[in-house]
Design an enzyme around this catalytic site. Structure first.
Site, PDB file in Angstrom:
ATOM      1  N   ASP A   1       0.870  -1.172   0.000  1.00  0.00           N
ATOM      2  CA  ASP A   1       0.000   0.000   0.000  1.00  0.00           C
ATOM      3  C   ASP A   1       0.908   1.223   0.000  1.00  0.00           C
ATOM      4  O   ASP A   1       2.087   1.150   0.363  1.00  0.00           O
ATOM      5  CB  ASP A   1      -0.964   0.000   1.200  1.00  0.00           C
ATOM      6  CG  ASP A   1      -2.176   0.900   0.924  1.00  0.00           C
ATOM      7  OD1 ASP A   1      -2.116   1.699  -0.042  1.00  0.00           O
ATOM      8  OD2 ASP A   1      -3.174   0.821   1.653  1.00  0.00           O
TER       9      ASP A   1
HETATM   10  C1  BGC Z   1      -4.954   3.291  -0.212  1.00  0.00           C
HETATM   11  C2  BGC Z   1      -4.992   2.282  -1.333  1.00  0.00           C
HETATM   12  C3  BGC Z   1      -4.828   2.995  -2.651  1.00  0.00           C
HETATM   13  C4  BGC Z   1      -3.508   3.757  -2.631  1.00  0.00           C
HETATM   14  C5  BGC Z   1      -3.220   4.521  -3.906  1.00  0.00           C
HETATM   15  C6  BGC Z   1      -3.717   4.176  -0.288  1.00  0.00           C
HETATM   16  O1  BGC Z   1      -3.803   5.227   0.611  1.00  0.00           O
HETATM   17  O2  BGC Z   1      -4.999   2.624   1.030  1.00  0.00           O
HETATM   18  O3  BGC Z   1      -6.200   1.574  -1.317  1.00  0.00           O
HETATM   19  O4  BGC Z   1      -4.870   2.085  -3.714  1.00  0.00           O
HETATM   20  O5  BGC Z   1      -3.539   4.693  -1.569  1.00  0.00           O
HETATM   21  O6  BGC Z   1      -4.053   5.622  -4.005  1.00  0.00           O
END
Ligand code: BGC
Length: 692
Positions: free
Chosen positions: A218
């Site tokens: 993540d």
């Molecule tokens: C989120 C993810 C997301 C990523 C990219 C993170 O803060 O938890 O689900 O895909 O950001 O935007």
């Protein structure tokens, strides 16, 4: 290709170029690929917080409520086509974390409180997305069930609960739909950051489930890149200017990291690039495709709409020339999605006010009823209430659209309570006292508490955050052009205090202890025989259904398969859809098991008077529990019961089935057998302590 790359080039492949792209290796002709959020539409950024327009489909809560894998597959394929046309190779979805508490700020991005529903629909999403060539990313592995403290909290979950509840949906998606990517979560699992957790990323995900794709972190969740690589993480996102790539190179040169680990991850990235590159070639979206996507978004939103209660006021008859008071700001200023990384720039949106006015013209009177959602939600504006009361008194029926304010449902933080804003609650109480039939429409991505007004409403409709076509879709349902196809993928409790995680959420001192164990969602309410406002699986149709002739075959001792068949008949006067839900009440086992668990389901659409035989097969896992002592799924011999119903509390038919073990198979160890082992262990432990 791998052999021709230098160590530096291989390390560089394993972290992002920027927020959205992987790094190319130009010398060797390796291009970069583009990753975008997900999950309910494409968020292809052109600059920070600015993204290209995309069809905003219903959010995941709504898709979860469709209980319809074919429809979810179609929606994901449409999103995949739009992604490819925008040069996006990988979509960062679906999100399939379990809704452990209704307070989780990101529940609108997740499908259900139940691992079977989440797993079946998550797999359908991946299949649909990847049918377009675009890679899907199943996220967030694992136990990311709250937003508060997500970057540092440890989800403390016993292994049986992880396996039966929190990992089960991921397992189903990985083993049946082969997503190109899995995203690790921000939180720690039992003390170890998910992005650096070898048990999760290698032992379970790859060795047990056979995952062949790449694991992406993540965004900004890698704390030690070398430890992450060793644990099984392949791609760190986003990039941090190559700083951690240099750490990888240094670690290999110092003999602290085996280069084979870098090779393995680099190979996975090369395979990913290879697989997803063709997706974006020649993809164009003409107007007719976009019109199809809009129509699909509308159909999906209607199919997600859950009719919670109805005394017969719905559907409204457009020909009856009834005067309708349409009350509530959300009717005019629609809320179609939640906040955070999932937020799509919709290609357009129209409100329920516009949709009803187009149909009923001057018969509809709109009034806001409560202050704008950016205002203090507790502020009660008597002028707005009085005006609404006047309009409702002068009408034959009122549609009151209420819901959670926009800032309440978001990534990054949780809700603090289950209540609708005070101004809306007051409005509902006052309008309920007018005597005019009230149709209350709820706009939220997660369960809310339904107050005392609930009993006085003639109908209650859960409309979710249903994407850009939410308005027209709601009109379709209210006017009876579409049957309300949704069934709850999450329980609507009577009060927050009743919810499974109430005493252990949000955790303390860095640890969220999942004290309720496997008793999550309907398993909790059923085990405790608690009253709920609306149970898991509930949802009315405009027609009625009958279930007859349930047949449950004998269990195959080897596979554990059990054939199930029943006849569903539409006994009403209109076409409609129903969701046949199959629950298993387990045989007695040496561990505490929920009284019943959802194991299979089927959505059926039937014309008035039509009957259909529905056939399903349950398998070993549907009767099994995870035995941590043997590290395997065990079924206990005895009598289980297969029950079918229209919700977890509306069970219509049931048949006993004898659970048998394969010939010669050992039954799970009994407590009597475990006791000497436990005693031996504790004797050893005392000795170890004495020596220490
Ligand atoms: C989120 C993810 C997301 C990523 C990219 C993170 O803060 O938890 O689900 O895909 O950001 O935007």
């Amino acid at each position: 290709m791998l052999a021709s790359l230098t160590l530096e080039e291989k390390a560089s492949l394993l972290s992002g170029l920027d927020r959205w792209r992987t790094k190319p290796v130009e010398r060797a002709g390796v291009p970069s690929v583009w990753l975008s959020d997900g999950p309910h539409g494409v968020r292809r950024e052109t600059e920070p917080d600015v993204s290209l327009p995309a069809t905003a489909f219903p959010t995941s809560s709504a898709l979860g409520a469709t209980w319809d894998p074919e429809l979810v597959e179609q929606v994901a394929a449409a999103i995949g086509r739009e992604a490819a046309a925008q040069g996006v190779h990988v979509m960062l979805g679906p999100g399939i974390n379990i809704k452990r508490t209704p307070l989780c700020g990101r529940n609108f991005e997740y499908l259900a409180e139940d691992p079977v529903l989440s797993g079946v629909l998550g797999a359908a999403y991946v299949r649909g997305m990847q049918s377009t060539g675009v890679g899907a990313t199943v996220k967030h592995l694992a136990a990311n069930n709250q937003e508060n403290g997500r970057h540092w909290m440890s989800s403390e979950v016993d292994e049986r609960t992880l396996r039966e509840v929190y990992l089960a949906a991921f397992e189903r998606v990985v083993t049946t739909a082969a997503p190109r990517l899995v995203m690790s979560s921000y939180n720690r699992v039992n003390g170890v950051h998910s992005s650096q957790n070898p048990w999760l990323l290698t032992h379970v995900l790859r060795d047990e489930w056979g995952f062949q794709g790449a694991v992406v972190s993540d965004w900004i969740s890698v704390h030690d890149r070398v430890a992450a690589l060793r644990a099984g993480l392949d791609l760190e996102m986003p990039g941090v200017d190559g700083v951690t790539d240099a750490e990888v190179v240094v670690a290999v040169r110092a003999g602290e990291l085996d280069e084979a680990i870098v090779d393995r991850a680099a190979l996975r990235l090369l395979a990913l690039v290879d697989a997803v590159l063709p997706a974006v070639q020649g993809q164009v979206l003409d107007d007719s495709v976009l019109a199809d996507h809009r129509a699909l978004a509308r159909r999906a939103a209607a199919d997600a709409t859950v009719l919670l209660a109805n005394d017969g006021v719905l559907p409204l008859d457009p020909a009856a020339a009834q005067r309708i008071a349409l009350i509530g700001r959300f009717a005019d200023e629609p809320r179609i999605q939640g906040r955070g990384s999932a937020c799509v720039n919709p290609r357009g949106q129209s409100s329920i006010r516009e949709a009803l006015a187009a149909e009923l013209g001057d018969l509809v009177t709109y009034l806001p009823g409560y202050p704008a959602h950016d205002d203090d939600p507790a502020r009660i504006d008597e002028h707005l209430v009085d005006a609404a009361v006047g309009a409702v008194r002068g009408s034959d029926a009122a549609i009151v659209v209420v819901g959670l304010p926009d800032h309440v449902e978001s990534e990054g933080y949780d809700r603090t309570h289950l209540e609708l804003p005070a101004a809306q609650q007051v409005l509902l109480e006052v309008l309920a006292a007018t005597g005019t039939p009230l149709v209350v429409v709820l706009v939220s991505g997660s369960a809310v508490r339904l107050g005392e007004w609930h009993g006085a409403a003639s109908a209650v409709v859960q409309a979710w955050l249903a994407g850009q076509e939410a308005g027209p879709a709601l009109a379709d349902v209210l006017l009876g052009r579409a049957d309300p196809g949704g069934r709850l993928g999450e329980t609507f409790p009577l009060r927050l205090e009743d919810t499974p995680a109430h005493l252990s959420y949000p955790g303390e001192r860095g640890r969220a202890r999942y004290a309720e164990g496997v008793f999550v969602g309907h398993r909790w309410y059923d085990a405790r025989r608690m009253e709920v406002r609306h149970p898991f699986g509930h949802g009315l149709s405009y027609t009625t259904f009958d279930y007859t002739a349930l047949e449950v075959g004998a269990m195959d001792p080897e596979s554990g398969d059990v054939p199930v068949a029943l006849t569903v008949t539409n006994t009403g006067g209109r076409p409609g859809s129903d969701v046949v839900q199959v629950y298993v009440e387990p045989a007695a086992a040496p561990v505490a098991r929920p009284p019943r668990e959802l194991k299979a389901f089927r959505k059926v659409r039937l014309e008035a008077g039509e009957s259909r035989r529905v056939e399903l097969t349950l398998s070993h896992r549907d009767f099994a529990w995870y035995d941590v002592d043997s590290g395997s799924w065990a079924r206990s011999a005895g009598i289980a019961r297969v029950v079918v119903g229209r919700s977890s509390r509306d069970l219509r038919l049931g048949v006993d089935v004898e659970v048998v073990l394969p010939p010669g198979a050992a039954a799970p160890a009994t407590d009597a057998e475990l006791e000497p082992r436990a005693l031996a262990w504790s004797a050893g432990e005392s000795e170890r302590r004495r020596v220490r």
